[in-house]
Design an enzyme around this catalytic site. Structure first.
Site, PDB file in Angstrom:
ATOM      1  N   SER A 112       0.823  -1.196   0.000  1.00 30.69           N
ATOM      2  CA  SER A 112       0.000   0.000   0.000  1.00 30.69           C
ATOM      3  C   SER A 112       0.865   1.256   0.000  1.00 30.69           C
ATOM      4  CB  SER A 112      -0.911   0.010   1.230  1.00 30.69           C
ATOM      5  OG  SER A 112      -1.574   1.253   1.367  1.00 30.69           O
ATOM      6  N   THR A 166      -5.190   2.201  -7.546  1.00 33.72           N
ATOM      7  CA  THR A 166      -6.515   2.023  -6.958  1.00 33.72           C
ATOM      8  C   THR A 166      -7.428   3.141  -7.441  1.00 33.72           C
ATOM      9  OG1 THR A 166      -5.728   0.859  -4.996  1.00 33.72           O
ATOM     10  CG2 THR A 166      -7.821   2.022  -4.802  1.00 33.72           C
ATOM     11  N   HIS A 259     -13.019  -2.804  -2.876  1.00 31.44           N
ATOM     12  CA  HIS A 259     -12.299  -2.252  -1.723  1.00 31.44           C
ATOM     13  C   HIS A 259     -12.712  -2.953  -0.431  1.00 31.44           C
ATOM     14  CE1 HIS A 259      -9.540   1.291  -1.382  1.00 31.44           C
ATOM     15  NE2 HIS A 259      -9.715   1.073  -0.092  1.00 31.44           N
TER      16      HIS A 259
END
Length: 360
Positions: A112, A166, A259
């Site tokens: 991330s 994303t 998500h």
């Protein structure tokens, strides 16, 4: 939060129970919760469970394997760790603990951008293993192309092998469970790779606080495709039309994702969306999927519906909170073993033999 111990679960699902026992209530709410009434969070689980397998018998399986080819890379199995932010909330070693476990179990890792550990440290741990899955970096565009370009170049220098954009969270979903628990990010945990990112100040009198002024668009995807030297994936695709548009822009692969049910309650489950996107693309792009993958049988179902590989999130995050790096490695081992068992029980000697004919 109590210190992670050495207790190892006996089954994959045990890690969620152990994590809930070990985490402070507000951190458990952050980890386990979803948007709104959490209908999509639950649908992710329910829709995989609702699919039924129709196995073949007496197949020749002696020379079987669970390996796949993903974007030109040979992988021992189709399991990757999804990007989970701020993992030091779960264990002092944070993302480095997950990377060490992923490398040990030959799993892929998507780091991330909101990692609480430096991306270079995480990359070194993954790259130390010769037999491993892919190492990718997840990015959410900041609205400042100069900063975004510098972050991409930093990931390239650290030897990340792919970039995952994303696209499904231009604003955060309403996390009722987090609010009720009073979750706040502690001052000693932050997104350490984004310290130089431009600050997005909310404006109370603007739509969505003015945050959409810097939200990504298809123009940004095209810009990124032109400048990114790494394979580029989009994460958060649910609509077949978006999949077609991504293909037209030269995207290398798609991750079918909602998500984890954390941004739009009422969105379709990934098990529902995956076959529709697979049909729309007709095998022209590799597909990955996350959201509700909990068992090896879920992986077989995902491949049958058109996925090449799957990502897990809460499953390994719970193992990290419960037992640190050994917990993540053990959870991955259990999932790999379950996938091998499910594959052979269905009469398939490798993932390439899995088709929709295996589903009722």
């Amino acid at each position: 939060m109590t210190a992670p111990g050495a207790l190892i679960a006996q089954a994959i699902g045990d890690y969620e129970t152990l994590a809930r026992e070990r985490l402070a209530p507000e951190r458990w709410a952050w980890l386990s919760g979803g948007a709104g009434d959490e209908h999509t969070l639950q649908a992710n689980l329910d829709d995989w469970a609702a699919l039924r397998l129709l196995p073949r018998r007496l197949q020749r399986l002696a020379d079987g394997h669970s390996g796949i080819n993903l974007l030109g890379r040979s992988c021992p199995h189709p399991i990757l760790l999804a990007p989970v932010a701020y993992q030091r909330l779960l264990h002092p070693l944070g993302e480095c603990a997950s990377a060490a476990a992923a490398a040990a179990q030959a799993a892929g890792l998507v780091l991330s951008a909101q990692s609480s550990m430096p991306l270079e440290d995480v990359a070194r741990l993954m790259l130390s293993e010769a037999v491993r899955g892919p190492l990718w970096f997840q990015l959410s565009l900041s609205g400042d192309r100069g900063f975004d370009q510098s972050l991409i170049e930093r990931a390239e220098r650290a030897s990340f092998e792919g970039l995952v954009l994303t696209i499904d969270a231009p604003v955060q979903g309403p996390r009722d469970r987090e609010r009720r628990a009073g979750f706040r990010l502690p001052p000693d945990i932050s997104a350490v790779n984004l310290v130089d990112a431009p600050k997005r100040a909310a404006a109370a009198d603007a739509w969505c606080g003015g945050l959409l002024q810097s939200a990504a668009s298809w123009d940004d995807v095209e810009w990124l495709r032109q400048r990114c030297q790494l394979p580029l994936l989009l994460k958060g695709v649910l609509h077949p039309d978006d999949a077609r548009q991504a293909r037209a822009l030269g995207i290398d692969a798609l991750i079918v994702s909602n998500h984890g049910g954390r941004v739009l309650d009422g969105a379709v489950s990934t098990a529902w969306a995956l076959p529709r996107i697979a049909d729309a693309l007709d095998g022209t792009l590799p597909l990955l999927v996350d959201g509700g993958i909990r068992r090896g049988t879920d992986i077989v179902k995902a491949i049958a519906l058109g996925a090449t590989a799957v990502l897990i999130g809460r499953l390994y995050a719970s193992a990290l909170a419960a037992a640190g790096p050994p917990g993540v490695a053990h959870a991955l081992r259990l999932l790999r073993d379950e996938f091998d068992i499910a594959l052979t029980q269905c009469g398939c000697k490798n993932p390439a033999e899995v088709t929709r004919k295996l589903l009722r």
